[in-house]
Scaffold this active site. Structure first.
Site, PDB file in Angstrom:
ATOM      1  CG  ASP A  31       5.472  -1.618   7.666  1.00 58.14           C
ATOM      2  OD1 ASP A  31       5.175  -0.598   8.309  1.00 58.14           O
ATOM      3  OD2 ASP A  31       4.688  -2.156   6.852  1.00 58.14           O
TER       4      ASP A  31
ATOM      5  CG  ASP B 144       0.664   3.486   8.897  1.00 61.67           C
ATOM      6  OD1 ASP B 144       1.538   2.770   9.421  1.00 61.67           O
ATOM      7  OD2 ASP B 144       0.143   3.213   7.792  1.00 61.67           O
TER       8      ASP B 144
ATOM      9  N   GLY C  91      -2.854   1.222   3.089  1.00 63.97           N
ATOM     10  CA  GLY C  91      -4.227   0.719   3.056  1.00 63.97           C
ATOM     11  C   GLY C  91      -4.669   0.189   1.698  1.00 63.97           C
TER      12      GLY C  91
HETATM   13  N1  GUN Z   1       2.017  -2.511   4.564  1.00 60.52           N
HETATM   14  C1  GUN Z   1       1.015  -2.610   3.672  1.00 60.52           C
HETATM   15  N2  GUN Z   1       0.107  -1.617   3.861  1.00 60.52           N
HETATM   16  C2  GUN Z   1       0.550  -0.875   4.882  1.00 60.52           C
HETATM   17  C3  GUN Z   1       0.032   0.290   5.534  1.00 60.52           C
HETATM   18  O1  GUN Z   1      -1.014   0.855   5.203  1.00 60.52           O
HETATM   19  N3  GUN Z   1       0.804   0.787   6.561  1.00 60.52           N
HETATM   20  C4  GUN Z   1       1.976   0.194   6.950  1.00 60.52           C
HETATM   21  N4  GUN Z   1       2.684   0.744   7.926  1.00 60.52           N
HETATM   22  N5  GUN Z   1       2.444  -0.906   6.350  1.00 60.52           N
HETATM   23  C5  GUN Z   1       1.749  -1.429   5.332  1.00 60.52           C
END
Ligand code: GUN
Length: 712
Positions: A106, A141, A214
């Site tokens: 992430d 994002d 989100g």
């Molecule tokens: N981890 C939990 N929700 C999100 C999200 O909306 N975007 C990202 N990049 N990681 C997340």
């Protein structure tokens, strides 16, 4: 038993990198394979979150002992930490974590949601993920919180989309990227985000996976109805060839419903976070260690222990044991979901789990309302495609429950019946007048061919123009379809078959089939030992033909008049139990009724005859189609290069298809034709016409037989 260590994975073929294929499906739920440089990942699956600073369970152990094919870690956490960062860049992320499988990262978006801003630019964090050798990274994002104003959420969608092309461009050819969908709880913004992210490209490459972002605050607040509304809105507009990830979702309670609605990937730190808090995951909720005297479930992590023994451990050891248990439960619930997809029961599993929480129940009841009456928006669109992509026939029993009529495959067969069943155009005595009566069989369990056939034949001898119907706990059914699942396989106590209909109910049920104005004779079959006289043979032959004609109309969308032509001068071979097993017409074996689910299996001769009934051009992607109720046996048109292979019986692969009829039903017969419309093969589609238009990997049609001779 000594087990060999799990070997390291093999990377995918270069041309398959980032591709997703569907192996099996149950409506929107699918068993998939996602191709990466560190192995092919079977989905649905959960990516356990690894905190590189705090490895509660070692990644290597996850690979070797828990069958974890891929995990997720946070590139921003590594980037911020000087030592981790330099080791990740010099030795690579796989070495840093000591994990041989696929590594997903992430980007820091979640940190920006929790702590405010992050200090890294969108391009910088993608290039860092690329340089560490990550398999599937995530662009930076903008997290759209559900409590933001619509303007703010619109801003999050637009800014995320604006960053997508530069991010794809920095990622280059080796780093696959997640393209998250934002938009809060606004369905239209989720659609907008899905369309923007789904179409973003740089150098011909788009995103490999679309996470739904989100949603963590909604899960924390147990706002599951909104959660699934978001999922269905997004699914309506996402590229059908890409897997969908539910960002931050890892509670086993949510898996069956999320998977039934088309989620392929989950990720979560819940197994470790809950363990640190002395909380224990189970498939239908969370328990506190403090509240337990005994384990109400088992796992290998807890085997041979008592709750007291675990309470007595020091905090670190305790959290390790509980994390192992939590991961085991997570993995086994996912295995249960995959099995349910394989045997066509994912919806029943979701139905079952919905009773575990009132919040989930609320969401499930809302889903059933949508199934009953889909709305006009994107949610309704996804719900309709869920029904249409569910194979209407299943082998094995169907448990009767109050909610059976909302199951997508049941709704599908009911809809096909309502749309395509017609009263016979001619009767056993060759008369062609409209029907003059209904014979309603009731108060008896299947098989009705055993209990009621003689009475039906006797009634028809006297009253040839009778429509014969059967009353079942899930509606009425033409006698011609008496061996069709689910009606003939309903499981429940004997009482479900007692006659319970009053005259008003009978009229209402017959109304659905346009038969309410006819006089009704009601028949409760007795012991089934009656026989019919010699002159009943013609009636029996006519009943057999009605059955084949009705199945060809309903399951293969062949016009009843064409189905009559196909079965002209039909003869049949019967099994020892007196069931039709082979149907021949004009001397050629054209099809075999299946005894397991009541469906039909065509032969190549039957497929050829059905193909000759088409007088329209073969289907082409991107061109409109008519909306006839009987558009003919569905066709898949393949490109010339594939014809010699498929013609000899090889499966139709994605990437070689130039068109497919939109009324194609996964699991029901289709024909494969060339660009001139000539028959190449026949088989069973695995994917929908939309998926066939976009997917580039995997089998689209399992071919039963090719039309070419082996030496052609
Ligand atoms: N981890 C939990 N929700 C999100 C999200 O909306 N975007 C990202 N990049 N990681 C997340």
């Amino acid at each position: 038993m000594a087990m060999a260590a799990r070997p390291d994975p093999e990377g995918c073929r270069e041309q398959d990198l980032g591709l997703f294929e569907i192996i099996q499906r149950d409506g929107l739920a699918r068993i998939g394979r996602f191709h990466t440089n560190h192995g092919v990942i079977t989905t649905p699956m959960l990516l356990p979150v690894i905190n590189p600073n705090l490895r509660t369970i070692e990644p290597r152990e996850m690979w070797e002992s828990y069958g974890v094919d891929a995990l997720i870690t946070n590139s921003y956490v590594i980037w911020k930490h000087d030592e981790l960062r330099s080791e990740a860049l010099s030795k690579g992320i796989h070495s840093l974590l000591d994990f041989p499988g696929a590594i997903v990262t992430d980007s820091g978006t979640f940190q920006s949601y929790v702590y405010g801003d992050v200090e890294v630019s969108p391009e910088e964090i993608v290039s860092f993920q690329r340089d560490m050798g990550v398999d599937l990274g995530t662009m930076l994002d903008v997290f759209g919180r559900p409590d933001m104003t619509r303007d703010e959420l619109e801003g999050a969608v637009t800014e995320t989309a604006n960053r997508s092309v530069p991010s794809l461009s920095v990622a280059g050819p080796d780093l696959l990227l997640n393209g998250p969908i934002q938009g809060g709880t606004h369905s239209d913004l989720r659609v907008q985000s899905s369309l923007l992210m789904g179409s973003s490209e740089s150098n011909g490459r788009g995103f490999a996976v679309h996470p739904i972002g989100g949603i963590v605050p909604l899960m924390e607040q147990q706002r599951y109805k909104e959660l699934f509304e978001i999922l269905l809105s997004s699914k309506s507009s996402l590229p059908p060839e890409r897997p969908v990830h539910f960002f931050g979702c890892g509670h086993p309670l949510l898996f069956p419903m999320a998977i039934a609605l088309g989620v392929d990937l989950f990720d979560s730190a819940a197994y470790a976070i809950f363990a640190r808090d002395d909380r224990i995951l189970t498939p239908d909720g969370t328990l506190k260690l403090d509240d337990l005297k005994e384990w109400p479930f088992q796992s290998s992590a807890l085997f041979g222990t008592t709750p007291q023994m675990i309470k007595d451990l020091d905090a670190e050891d305790r959290s390790r044991v509980l994390a192992r248990h939590n991961l085991e439960v997570t993995q086994s619930e996912l295995a249960r979901c995959r099995e349910a997809i394989r045997n066509g029961t994912i919806w029943q599993l979701a139905e079952h789990r919905s009773h575990a929480s009132p919040h989930l129940r609320e969401a499930f009841v809302w889903l059933q309302e949508q199934l009953d009456e889909p709305d006009d928006g994107p949610v309704g669109e996804s719900v309709l495609s869920m029904i249409a992509s569910s194979n209407p026939l299943r082998e094995g029993g169907e448990s009767l429950g109050e909610e059976i009529e909302y199951r997508p495959h049941i709704l599908h067969i009911q809809a096909l019946l309502a749309m395509r069943w017609r009263v016979p155009g001619s009767w056993w005595d060759s008369s062609t007048d409209p029907p003059d009566g209904v014979l309603l069989i009731e108060g008896a369990p299947p098989p009705w061919r055993n209990s009621a056939l003689a009475s039906v034949v006797m009634h028809l001898i006297e009253n040839p123009r009778t429509v014969v119907m059967i009353a079942t706990p899930i509606g009425i059914l033409p006698f011609s379809l008496e061996d069709l699942s689910p009606w003939c396989h309903l499981i429940g106590p004997d009482g479900i078959w007692d006659p319970v209909l009053d005259d008003q109910e009978v009229t209402e049920l017959l109304e659905e089939f346009g038969l309410a104005d006819l006089p009704v004779t009601r028949l409760v079959p007795r012991d089934g030992t009656e026989t019919y006289p010699e002159n009943g043979r013609d009636v029996r032959g006519w009943l057999d033909r009605c059955s084949v004609v009705d199945k060809l109309s309903i399951l293969c969308s062949i016009h009843p008049l064409d189905a009559c032509k196909l079965t002209d001068e039909m003869t049949s071979r019967r099994s020892r139990t007196d069931r039709v097993i082979n149907v021949s017409s004009q001397g050629e074996h054209i099809l075999s009724p299946r005894l397991t689910d009541g469906g039909i299996s065509l032969t190549i001769q039957g497929a050829n005859a059905a193909n000759e009934m088409h007088n329209s051009k073969p289907p082409e992607f991107g061109t409109g189609e008519g909306d006839s109720e009987f558009p003919g046996l569905p066709r898949v048109c393949i490109i010339d290069d594939a014809v010699p292979f498929v013609g000899k019986g090889r499966n139709v692969m994605h990437g070689y298809i130039s068109g497919a009829d939109s009324h194609l039903i996964p699991g029901q017969p289709c024909i494969v034709v060339d660009s001139k419309g000539d028959l190449v093969a026949h088989g069973t589609p695995i994917t929908t016409h939309l998926e066939m238009a976009h997917m580039r990997k995997g089998v689209a049609v399992k071919v039963r037989a090719g039309a070419m001779k082996p030496d052609e």
